[in-house]
Design a protein around this motif. Structure first.
Motif, mmCIF file in Angstrom:
data_model
loop_
_atom_site.group_PDB
_atom_site.id
_atom_site.type_symbol
_atom_site.label_atom_id
_atom_site.label_comp_id
_atom_site.label_asym_id
_atom_site.label_seq_id
_atom_site.Cartn_x
_atom_site.Cartn_y
_atom_site.Cartn_z
ATOM 1 N N PHE A 45 1.489 1.273 -0.724
ATOM 2 C CA PHE A 45 -0.240 3.003 0.582
ATOM 3 C C PHE A 45 -1.513 2.859 0.939
ATOM 4 O O PHE A 45 -1.485 3.857 1.400
ATOM 5 C CB PHE A 45 0.318 3.433 -1.476
ATOM 6 N N GLY A 46 -1.942 2.180 0.231
ATOM 7 C CA GLY A 46 -3.331 1.713 0.958
ATOM 8 C C GLY A 46 -3.551 1.322 2.342
ATOM 9 O O GLY A 46 -3.763 2.103 3.178
ATOM 10 N N ALA A 47 -2.244 0.553 2.341
ATOM 11 C CA ALA A 47 -2.191 0.448 3.932
ATOM 12 C C ALA A 47 -2.023 1.643 5.039
ATOM 13 O O ALA A 47 -2.131 1.541 6.033
ATOM 14 C CB ALA A 47 -0.902 -0.509 4.421
ATOM 15 N N PHE A 48 -0.582 2.822 4.181
ATOM 16 C CA PHE A 48 -0.398 3.557 5.389
ATOM 17 C C PHE A 48 -1.562 4.705 5.552
ATOM 18 O O PHE A 48 -1.418 5.492 6.145
ATOM 19 C CB PHE A 48 0.887 4.287 4.618
ATOM 20 N N ILE A 49 -1.917 5.024 5.139
ATOM 21 C CA ILE A 49 -3.563 5.634 4.668
ATOM 22 C C ILE A 49 -4.065 4.779 5.200
ATOM 23 O O ILE A 49 -4.836 5.990 6.206
ATOM 24 C CB ILE A 49 -3.847 5.512 2.766
ATOM 25 N N ALA A 50 -4.659 3.771 5.710
ATOM 26 C CA ALA A 50 -5.398 3.373 6.378
ATOM 27 C C ALA A 50 -4.840 3.757 7.798
ATOM 28 O O ALA A 50 -5.630 3.718 8.538
ATOM 29 C CB ALA A 50 -6.012 2.166 5.954
ATOM 30 N N MET A 69 -9.426 2.809 0.198
ATOM 31 C CA MET A 69 -9.183 2.048 -1.188
ATOM 32 C C MET A 69 -9.956 3.185 -1.968
ATOM 33 O O MET A 69 -9.610 3.500 -2.919
ATOM 34 C CB MET A 69 -11.065 1.278 -0.766
ATOM 35 N N VAL A 70 -10.235 4.128 -1.140
ATOM 36 C CA VAL A 70 -10.995 5.081 -1.867
ATOM 37 C C VAL A 70 -9.728 6.151 -2.369
ATOM 38 O O VAL A 70 -9.916 6.613 -3.996
ATOM 39 C CB VAL A 70 -11.956 6.032 -1.700
ATOM 40 N N ALA A 71 -8.590 5.891 -1.724
ATOM 41 C CA ALA A 71 -7.772 7.129 -1.781
ATOM 42 C C ALA A 71 -6.998 6.136 -2.639
ATOM 43 O O ALA A 71 -6.057 6.959 -3.769
ATOM 44 C CB ALA A 71 -6.939 7.351 -0.467
ATOM 45 N N THR A 72 -6.431 4.991 -2.638
ATOM 46 C CA THR A 72 -5.803 4.387 -3.368
ATOM 47 C C THR A 72 -6.417 4.472 -5.311
ATOM 48 O O THR A 72 -6.046 4.575 -6.500
ATOM 49 C CB THR A 72 -5.242 2.869 -2.970
ATOM 50 N N ALA A 199 -6.762 -0.438 -8.503
ATOM 51 C CA ALA A 199 -5.515 0.232 -7.275
ATOM 52 C C ALA A 199 -7.018 -0.066 -6.636
ATOM 53 O O ALA A 199 -6.611 0.144 -5.270
ATOM 54 C CB ALA A 199 -5.822 1.900 -7.746
ATOM 55 N N GLY A 200 -8.283 0.407 -6.145
ATOM 56 C CA GLY A 200 -8.939 0.075 -5.269
ATOM 57 C C GLY A 200 -8.626 -1.124 -4.674
ATOM 58 O O GLY A 200 -8.463 -1.064 -3.442
#
Lengths: 297, 273, 267, 331
Positions: A45-50, A69-72, A199-200
């Motif tokens: 999730f983090g990778a794809f948001i980035a 980081m914030v989103a995750t 999660a962050g």
């Protein structure tokens, strides 16, 4: 000799990624008692948001990392409120929560598939900037960045746990949650903070993994999940520094296993198998984890 | 203790339980300011559940809990434990009453979690009251023996400077000499002005030092009265204290309790909580 | 195997946890057909000793003989099969099985517990099961749990669970039973009954009991011998009257109040 | 897609026969997990490995050694059981979460080996490559002949039926026989010992039960059941590759067991049929809203639904559809 040095350097890179991912898992595992099989998906999730902000929106990578980081962390927080907390209130225990995390992993992974598809993605960074260290080791800028960020983050988390009031209340909660609330600790805040942190860090780990791998797809987190678990168990569940040692140790072992001087080394495709084998062997010798101390119950 | 002052804590018609089962059906108790109140009764009577409900671990299905510290009145029915502690109550669970993987000093510091200042002074006072804890301040609490754990649990509970202390079976599983010590400490703490509710298996000893006692059975009030009177009430003795046979056998130790009823010598009162 | 002499001999047993000696060279023996109490302050190593004797912990040093046979390297199940059975301080009622099933589980010589026997001799397994059920109901009657036989053990109170564990231990047809605080949480009236039953088994069947108990009244009234442990060692061993006058025991365990009480009882 | 097409799909016997066969195979597979997890409390996350081992062993013996199917199939089951014992010896003393992680690691090792030892397993392409590139290998000649005979026998009795009916009959006959056998075992005192271990190992061993031996038996018997499922899987799809044995399959097995109710043998087929309809059935749903998604997206949606079912069950009905709350394994 230069082969060995290069393998050690690669091992450090792999190991620091495993370690940063493991630290988030070990916090949630140790403090909240959730064996989170969806941790790999938090990474993805983090990778794809980035990816979305870096490539689709054109943000610089540094900003993308922070945003991811914030989103995750928010994802982790949302799931704490919407999923884990209600389950805890219903009295769900370790095995039940573990099975829920498997369901969650399926949902998250395939939502990511649904949104971004199965095509391998890459970040908008210069992967060709390579540094020659002492003429023996070659590392890319992304690799060096990943290692530095990972170590800094782990150090920070370790200090937080040991020194701050938040860290102490987290330890108190993991030791005896009822007594923690009698002491005046708002336990709901502790569980929320644990997820924000766990999660962050997973989001950060995901971006770093994507950076180091070059290209990634929604399966990236699940592929790395078992080595991450191995690092957590080797380091002792709940121990931040243990994750560091476990992760880096595993990374080094995986890379060094391919060294030619070791009877030709194993085929690189078996690197994950090396990690699994180390985990199984380690548990045979010390069922409480390699660096884990016996805990009082 | 004056008869007119309102009780520091009062529950009225408490009903509570887990999932489909009700454990408390209708329990009302009152704790006079500065008093020790014992709650006794057979297994499964709901004694521990009563404490948990007062402290907010269990939301009551009916009834009220009112807490009255100096000059104020708070309805604490169903309030979460951390908020209850913030109002000046403290609680010592029967089992799991320490943080086993934290040092003794850290355990005590956790007890003072809500305090912003004066933690070190309190720590010092606890070390005076429980000298053994000072000796082992860096040791992990999990390595303590049962009696030492109970002492640490009491010290931890006092760190927040409570007005009312809830104790769940403080003597359970302890050796006779340690039980003496625990009950001594309880009296000493009470003498410093802290009101207490004690749930005990060891009903005789607990009643003997209580100002007032309640007997619960099947989640309801059954008997109540001054501790000394309950101790000699024929019905209570027959039904809940194992009959007169056992009482006779234990009689010689009665003197001892009476002696202990006297306030502790001034030397031990040097601490203020 | 001798039919006289101690049924259990523990010599110089040591068990450490992370550098701390929980049992530190304990030596004791238990006479056949006796009721012996094991007392001592918390942390004296009594429960650890039980765990070592019953095979749950392996001692680093020392020797344990049961009926003349070394058992200190044996696993818990094989020790239980030899007739040395223990109960637990915090009861282990199998809450998702019925009370009757709990007791039936403990039966020995049940061919139905072995895969190949179920296939090869289904009849004998079934016959044995009927005997087992009958015996289990008898034992439940014995501990007054008969009317709860078909309830889930999870619905029992703490005291009832202690009784269930007692019945379950007896179902294994033991020669010796280790009881870890059998009276804790049992209401006084029921507790006295449990003691009477223990006495009856001792007298009628010659069964041996070793029990950890804090209630000195119980210890003094039921046991013919008392062993006192402190800091992992045995500090006194003898008839109850003698032990409670022992200064070391008073200092380490009883305290002066209890000693006074015991003195009163002696009169 | 239009209504008539939907009607033909839903009404087609071969469609339902396919779903039925898949559900039957999953029944046998999940029955093994029911024994290990539902009755004994072993959190085995590497169950799919036993399926893989038996399927590969059989295929390799038939293709490379030219063994007859009737010898190769039992050999597959035997090898899976041996692996069950081998993995059980070191891991069965671990606590539940560690056991889960080590067994899933074991499953992944098996899959990696299958993926990368081309010479032995045909590699990523699968069993069709067992003879090396250029020739396509097949292992199910004997089986198809047998299936044909059963089909013929069925048709002489019941008249003409779809081509999958023989497989359906065989799989479900075996599945029901195995359920009966398992039911006999768990109703016997043997099953009582397993349940006691699930609840409290120390209590069981303090009563003289050899806990380790019983766990090993449960693991090996469960492995045998997965192995039987593996054989049927191989026969149904006539070729397979390492991708067929990823950890997801094991999780599907858990979903079936939990859906049905833990410690309930007769409930397993119910869970498997529901799961089969959701999983295999939705492949054929050619009507809105399904038609708004491409086929890849529909595969993702299906897995999202499966994940949600697992979460929902754990939250609202952890004892499963047919389980009893008092005997609930998951708390």
């Amino acid at each position: 000799m230069s082969e060995l040095a290069q393998l050690l350097a690669n091992g450090l890179v792999t190991g620091s990624i495993i370690a940063i991912a493991a630290i988030g898992l070990t916090l949630v595992y140790g403090i909240l008692g959730i064996v989170n099989f969806a941790h790999g998906e938090y990474l993805a999730f983090g990778a794809f948001i980035a990816f979305a902000v870096n490539v689709t929106l054109g943000w610089p990578i540094a900003g993308s990392i922070v945003f991811a980081m914030v989103a995750t962390a928010m994802l982790g927080l949302g799931l704490e409120y919407g999923l884990w907390r209600p389950l805890r209130r219903r009295g769900a225990k370790v095995v039940a929560l573990l099975l829920v995390s498997i369901g969650l992993a399926l949902v998250l992974r395939h939502v990511i598939f649904l949104v971004w598809g199965a095509t391998p993605r890459r970040f908008d960074v210069d992967v060709f900037q390579v540094y020659d260290l002492g003429g023996v080791i070659r590392l890319s800028l992304t690799q060096i960045t990943a290692v530095s960020i990972a170590f800094a983050a782990i150090l920070l988390v370790g200090l937080t746990l040991a020194r701050t009031k938040l860290g102490k209340s987290m330890r108190a909660y993991s030791d005896n949650s009822a007594l923690a609330s009698v002491s005046g600790i708002d336990v709901d805040r502790i569980t929320a903070y644990t997820w924000v942190l766990g999660a962050g860090l997973a989001g950060l780990g995901g971006v770093l993994l994507g950076l180091v791998q070059g290209s990634f797809n929604p399966n990236m987190g699940f592929t790395l999940l078992l080595p991450i678990f191995a690092a957590v168990i080797l380091g002792g569940v709940g121990s931040a520094y243990g994750s560091l040692v476990g992760g880096v140790g595993l990374g080094l072992a995986m890379e060094l296993s391919t060294w030619n001087a070791l009877a030709g080394g194993v085929d690189p495709v078996y690197k994950p198998v090396v990690a699994f084998a180390i985990l199984i062997l380690a548990l045979l010798v010390r069922p409480q984890g390699l660096f884990g101390k016996a805990r009082y119950v | 203790m004056t008869a007119v002052a309102p009780p520091i804590l009062e529950t009225t018609g408490l009903k509570a339980g887990y999932f489909e089962v009700n454990i408390l059906h209708d329990v009302s108790i009152a704790v006079p300011r500065g008093a020790i109140v014992s709650v006794i009764g057979p297994n499964g009577a709901g004694k521990s559940t009563l404490l948990k409900t007062i402290y907010g671990f269990l939301k009551p299905r009916d009834g009220r809990v009112v807490y009255r510290p100096d000059g104020a009145e708070h309805d604490i029915t169903g309030l979460r434990p951390n908020r209850v502690t913030a109002l000046g109550l403290s609680y010592i669970p029967q089992l799991d009453n320490v943080f086993p993987n934290m040092s003794i000093q850290e355990n005590l510091e956790m007890g003072a979690f809500l305090l912003r200042t004066g933690v070190d002074e309190r720590l010092e006072r606890m070390f005076e009251l429980f000298p053994l804890l000072r000796e082992r301040r860096r040791a992990k609490a999990g390595g303590l023996s049962g009696g030492q754990r109970q002492m640490l649990a009491m010290a931890r509970a006092l760190m927040s400077g409570p007005d009312l202390l809830l104790l769940d079976e403080p003597s359970a599983g302890l050796a006779p000499n340690v039980v003496d010590e625990v009950f001594d400490k309880i009296r000493e703490i009470n003498a410093a002005g802290i009101s207490m509710i004690i749930v005990e298996q060891n009903a005789r000893r607990s009643l003997a030092m209580s100002d007032y006692g309640y007997v619960l059975d099947m989640g309801r009030n059954r008997f109540e009265g001054p501790g000394e009177r309950l101790l000699h009430d024929e019905k209570v003795v027959d039904l809940y204290l194992g009959g007169r046979g056992r009482l006779a056998a234990a009689a010689p130790s009665g003197e001892d309790y009476e002696a202990a009823e006297r306030p502790p010598p001034p030397a031990q009162r040097r601490f203020r909580l | 195997m001798s039919s006289s002499g101690p049924i259990l001999k523990v010599s110089r047993v040591e068990k450490h946890f992370g550098g701390i000696a929980a049992v530190d060279g304990a030596t004791l023996d238990v006479a056949r057909g006796s009721i012996t109490a094991l007392i001592g302050p918390n942390g004296a190593g009594k429960t650890t000793l039980f765990n070592v004797v019953s095979g749950f912990y392996r001692p680093e040093r020392g020797e344990i003989l049961f009926e003349g046979e070394r058992i200190d390297r044996r696993s818990p199940h094989s020790i239980a099969q030899r007739g040395l059975v223990r109960t637990f301080q915090i009861t282990k009622a199998l809450t998702k099985m019925t009370v009757l099933e709990n007791v039936m589980l403990a039966a020995r010589n049940q061919p139905g517990e072995h895969l190949w026997q179920i296939v090869l001799r289904p009849g004998s397994a079934r016959r044995r099961e009927r005997e087992v059920a009958e015996r289990a109901r008898e034992l439940l009657r014995f501990v007054h749990l008969e009317r709860l036989a078909d309830d889930y053990a999870g619905t029992l109170s703490g005291g009832q669970r202690k009784l269930l564990e007692f019945a379950r231990a007896l179902m294994t047809e033991p020669r010796m039973v280790l009881l870890d605080e059998p009276m804790a949480g049992v209401n006084p009236t029921l507790g006295l009954e449990l003691l009477e039953r223990m006495k009856a088994l001792q007298v009628d069947l010659g069964m041996t009991f070793l029990l950890i108990e804090h209630d000195m009244e119980v210890v003094m009234s039921v046991s013919e011998r008392v062993i006192v442990m402190n800091e992992g060692r045995v500090i006194a061993d003898g008839p109850p009257g003698e032990v409670q006058r022992d200064q070391r025991v008073i200092d380490a365990y009883l305290g002066t109040g209890a000693a006074a009480a015991a003195g009163g009882m002696g009169r | 897609m239009t209504a008539p097409l939907l009607a033909t799909t839903i009404a087609s016997p071969s469609f339902w026969a396919f779903v039925g066969v898949v559900a039957g195979i999953y029944t046998i597979f999940a029955l093994g997990l029911q024994l290990q997890f539902g009755f004994t409390g072993l959190l085995n996350f590497g169950h799919v490995a036993f399926m893989a081992i038996s399927a590969y062993t059989m295929a390799i013996l038939i293709v490379k050694v030219e063994a007859p199917m009737w010898a190769a199939a039992p050999a597959g089951i035997a090898v899976a059981m041996v692996f069950g014992l081998l993995i059980g010896l070191p891991t069965l003393r671990l606590r539940a979460d560690y056991l889960a992680i080590t067994t899933i690691a074991f499953g992944e090792i098996v899959r990696y080996v299958a993926l990368n030892q081309d010479g032995l397993t045909g590699g990523p392409i699968g069993t069709i490559n067992l003879k090396g590139s250029g020739t396509s290998a097949s292992y199910n000649g004997d089986w198809l002949a047998f299936q044909g005979k059963v089909q013929h026998a069925l048709e002489t009795v019941f008249g003409d039926m779809g081509k999958d009916t023989a497989m359906l009959a065989i799989v479900w006959t075996v599945a029901i026989a195995l359920i009966v056998a398992m039911q006999v075992l768990v109703k016997a005192p043997w099953g009582r010992v397993l349940r006691s271990i699930r609840e409290d190992e120390d209590a069981a061993s303090s009563l003289g039960k050899n806990v380790f031996a019983y766990k090993l038996q449960a693991l090996a018997l469960g492995a045998a059941l997965a192995a039987v499922a593996g054989l049927f899987f191989a026969f149904q799809f006539s070729f397979f590759s390492p991708q067929d044995f990823d950890p997801l399959t094991t999780f599907f097995g858990y979903i079936i067991v939990i859906l049905a109710g833990t410690a309930r043998n007769w409930a397993v087929p119910v869970g498997a049929v529901i799961f089969g309809v959701i999983f295999a059935g939705t492949r054929f749903f050619e009507f809105p809203p399904f038609t708004y998604f491409g086929s890849a997206d529909r595969a993702y949606l299906r897995l999202i639904v499966v994940g949600l079912i697992l979460i929902g069950l754990m939250a609202f009905r952890p004892q499963g559809l047919l389980g009893k709350r008092e005997e609930m394994v998951l708390e």
